[in-house]
Write a protein that holds these residues in place. Structure first.
Motif: not given
Length: 271
Positions: A136-142, A189, A192, A197
């Motif tokens: 899956r796509y990662l979040t900014k925190r991940e 980042t 992003l 992403r």
């Protein structure tokens, strides 16, 4: 006939891991997807590579530089890369033989940035706790948990245009720089921020020795966190994150010092 994309493997090295580099090159030669090149950025005056890799079956370019700095070396490597896909290998990492084919298959489904999973086959350990079980796509925190050697990116995503500069590693961060870590987190980042992403494949592996986990951070690591947060999130959020981080890590004695470092740091490589 459809052109097969080339993968550029950019490796910054001090030249002191000859056997490890030979292991990496052997795994590249044995890839089921053979269309790759290695850009070896050598931060060392010694000239031994023509002999070491005389029989190498992979396209190899050796770039010698006089300066030290991991991010600087990778940026120089990017300028010499010709592949449509780039990755940033350490000189002591190596690859599963199907890794590059799996990466190309993922790009053909429209992915721009891919993160693989770091695994140590000798210790049979992953590089981090396996909290993400499916692709899956990662979040900014991940993105904060990614390492450079896990990253594959479509090179076109890194190029500038009339409105944006090219995306490169921030040379204030990384080994040999002012702040010794966080360069890959900033890199992802910045991508992003351009709406590229990062897609995580937990089942696709890059191999690397997993070091013993330590709970004690060095002072250099502690002091780098504030500027890292400021570079990624800007000042107000950075100061909040710094405070929370240092209380969580029980580094309260250094809090005032790191807050001062965060205040004085001015992002210079922001995209």
């Amino acid at each position: 006939m459809i052109k097969k994309p080339r993968i550029s493997v950019i490796v910054a090295t001090l030249g002191d891991r000859v056997m490890e580099l030979k292991r990496m090159m052997a795994t590249l030669e044995n890839q089921t997807y053979p269309h790759c090149e290695v850009i070896l950025v050598l931060q060392n005056e010694q000239d031994q590579w023509s002999e070491v890799f005389a029989d190498c079956g992979v396209l190899l370019k050796v770039i010698k530089i006089d300066e030290r700095g991991l991010s600087k070396a990778r940026n120089i490597g990017l300028e010499h890369a010709t592949g449509e896909i780039v990755t940033f290998g350490d000189d002591d990492c190596w690859y599963e033989k199907t890794t590059f084919q799996q990466v190309v298959d993922s790009y053909q489904t429209g992915k721009d940035v891919i993160s693989l999973n770091l695994y140590d086959p000798n210790q049979q350990k992953f590089g981090r706790l396996q909290k993400i079980k499916t692709s899956r796509y990662l979040t900014k925190r991940e993105l904060m948990s990614r390492s450079s050697i896990e990253i594959f990116v479509r090179r076109a995503c890194l190029e500038g245009d009339d409105f944006h500069d090219s995306i490169r590693f921030d040379e204030a961060f990384g080994l040999g720089a002012t702040y010794i870590s966080g360069e890959e987190n900033i890199f992802l980042t910045d991508l992003l921020k351009r709406s590229y992403r990062t897609y995580f494949h937990p089942d696709v592996l890059v191999y690397h020795a997993v070091q013993p986990r330590t709970t004690r951070l060095t002072k250099a690591q502690v002091l780098s966190k504030g500027p890292l947060f400021k570079r990624m999130y800007h000042a107000p959020i950075a100061f909040l994150l710094v405070t929370l981080f240092y209380f969580k890590k029980k580094q309260k004695k250094l809090l005032l010092e790191v807050l001062k470092e965060t205040w004085t740091y001015q992002p210079g490589g922001e995209q």
